[in-house]
Design an enzyme around this catalytic site. Structure first.
Site, short mmCIF file in Angstrom:
data_model
loop_
_atom_site.label_atom_id
_atom_site.label_comp_id
_atom_site.label_asym_id
_atom_site.label_seq_id
_atom_site.Cartn_x
_atom_site.Cartn_y
_atom_site.Cartn_z
N TYR A 9 -0.24 -16.52 -1.24
CA TYR A 9 0.25 -16.62 0.10
C TYR A 9 -1.16 -17.27 0.62
CZ TYR A 9 3.81 -13.13 -0.19
OH TYR A 9 4.97 -12.33 -0.58
N TYR A 20 3.50 -3.42 0.84
CA TYR A 20 4.07 -4.53 0.03
C TYR A 20 4.68 -4.09 -1.13
CZ TYR A 20 4.32 -9.24 -1.94
OH TYR A 20 4.85 -10.46 -2.38
N PRO A 24 10.66 -13.88 5.56
CA PRO A 24 10.60 -13.65 4.27
C PRO A 24 9.13 -13.33 3.96
CG PRO A 24 10.85 -16.19 4.49
CD PRO A 24 11.17 -15.26 6.05
N HIS A 44 4.27 -7.55 -11.42
CA HIS A 44 3.02 -8.00 -10.90
C HIS A 44 2.42 -6.85 -10.10
CE1 HIS A 44 4.37 -12.48 -10.01
NE2 HIS A 44 4.55 -12.29 -11.15
N LYS A 73 10.75 -8.15 2.24
CA LYS A 73 11.51 -7.43 2.41
C LYS A 73 12.93 -7.45 2.57
CE LYS A 73 7.98 -5.15 2.36
NZ LYS A 73 7.75 -4.36 0.85
#
Length: 389
Positions: A200, A384, A292, A72, A296
């Site tokens: 998200y 990220y 979550p 991704h 991480k």
């Protein structure tokens, strides 16, 4: 029985540490409280930072990840007003790989079997002894008999509820914690993912996440009160609520189906200091828990493995005992950076019980800045995909 490094816990961090140590010529024994089937049945995270992917390559267990994992290059964020994408590849030149923790664990088991590793499953009543001396040892029960494992060092990879952290005297531990007033209701379904990359979603009704494990296996979450029970949520009720919180262009075309796993997970931020006590070293969830949001948890365990691997190799192979004292400080620097990022993602994307319409507007304004400001996207992308080890 004797070994150089006793590893408490046979999850992915314990198995990865064992694999890397054995490849370096250092002997290990892994003690796991549950059966192998149980360990492989746990459904966990599936987004791997580049650093963890590289560590799996170093361990020689990346072949299936390279073949079946999904790279991704970015992720999607949504508000009630629309969806936008943060392009990791464009902003920081890195990506993440979607590859389930169960698959990572399976690959590690097979690699450990190939090396002839000693993994003791269903080891009960594990206890750590004399960890502040140069002759620590571990006792455990197996098939009704008590066994002793002598070792030089102990790696506590046995999670938040394991025996390793409590072995450090309470007066010598400092624990930092924030418990969030909501949980994630998650389901796993044999359905095509709703989008090619994660979504998200910040919504006035609460957070939602559209994730995946493969082309045919999807993982979805909605924020729920801590008082909710899984039994209150039928599959249809879950899908209806998820659709309300995702963008229309996604919810209208999303494939749904029966859940094959459903659970509610509470959210907390937790860090234990120190991570070393004598010859005991805490790794992963034994030392820290992150929400979550931001994926991480597994990745932080991997960076702990990296730092501990370096320290143990220096101590055992190079006779540099001083390297062991650097494990905790090096690991904690990265842990707190990831803790901050996960906290930021959690507070930005969730609806808190006392949240007002003003607070919701502030969240949406921050998300608008993230959508329109390159510097904000660079900061998010850098965190990220994973800060360097």
């Amino acid at each position: 029985m004797r070994t150089q490094v006793a590893i408490i816990g046979g999850g992915p961090s314990g198995l990865l540490l064992s694999q890397l140590l054995m490849k370096a010529g250092i002997s290990t024994v892994v003690l796991e409280r549950k059966s192998r089937d149980y360990v492989l049945s746990r459904i966990r995270a599936g987004v791997l930072e580049q650093g963890m992917a590289d560590l799996l390559r170093e361990a020689g267990v990346a072949e299936r990840m390279e073949r079946e994992g999904h790279v991704h290059d970015g992720t999607n964020l949504s508000t009630a007003h629309g969806m936008f994408r943060v392009n990791f590849k464009e902003r920081v030149g890195k990506s993440v790989i979607v590859y389930g923790q169960t698959e990572v664990t399976q690959d590690l088991y097979e690699a450990q079997d190939a090396l002839g590793a000693t993994i003791v499953h269903e080891a009960d009543n594990v206890a750590l002894h004399d960890v502040t001396t140069d002759k620590p040892y571990v006792t455990y029960e197996k098939d009704g008999q008590t066994h002793r494992l002598d070792c030089d060092y102990i790696a506590g990879c046995d999670g938040f509820h394991g025996v390793s952290r409590p072995t450090i005297p309470a007066e010598k531990r400092q624990e930092f914690e924030r418990v969030y007033p909501f949980g994630w209701l998650g389901i796993l379904s044999r359905t095509k993912p709703a989008a090619e990359e994660l979504i998200y979603a910040n919504h006035p009704r609460g957070f939602a996440l559209a994730s995946m494990r493969s082309d045919t296996l999807s993982r979805y979450y909605v924020q729920v009160p801590l008082t909710d029970k899984v039994e209150q949520w039928s599959d249809q009720a879950f899908w209806d609520e998820l659709r309300r919180r995702l963008p229309d262009e996604v919810s209208q075309t999303m494939e749904t189906g029966p859940s094959i796993e459903k659970s509610i997970a509470p959210l907390r931020s937790f860090v234990n200091e120190p991570m070393q006590w004598g010859r005991l070293f805490l790794v992963g969830d034994a030392a820290h828990i992150v929400p979550p949001t931001g994926a991480k948890g597994l990745n932080l365990a991997a960076s702990d493995v990296h730092y501990l691997l370096e320290a143990l190799k220096a101590a055992i192979l190079d006779k540099d005992a001083g390297a062991l004292d650097q494990y905790g400080p090096r690991a904690l620097t990265r842990i707190w950076a990831a803790m901050r990022f996960s906290w930021w993602m959690t507070t930005l994307m969730h609806r808190f019980p006392d949240q007002t319409d003003f607070d919701q507007k502030i969240q949406e304004a921050e998300l608008h800045q993230l959508e329109t400001m390159e510097s904000a996207q660079i900061t998010m992308a850098r965190n990220y995909v994973g800060l360097p080890y």
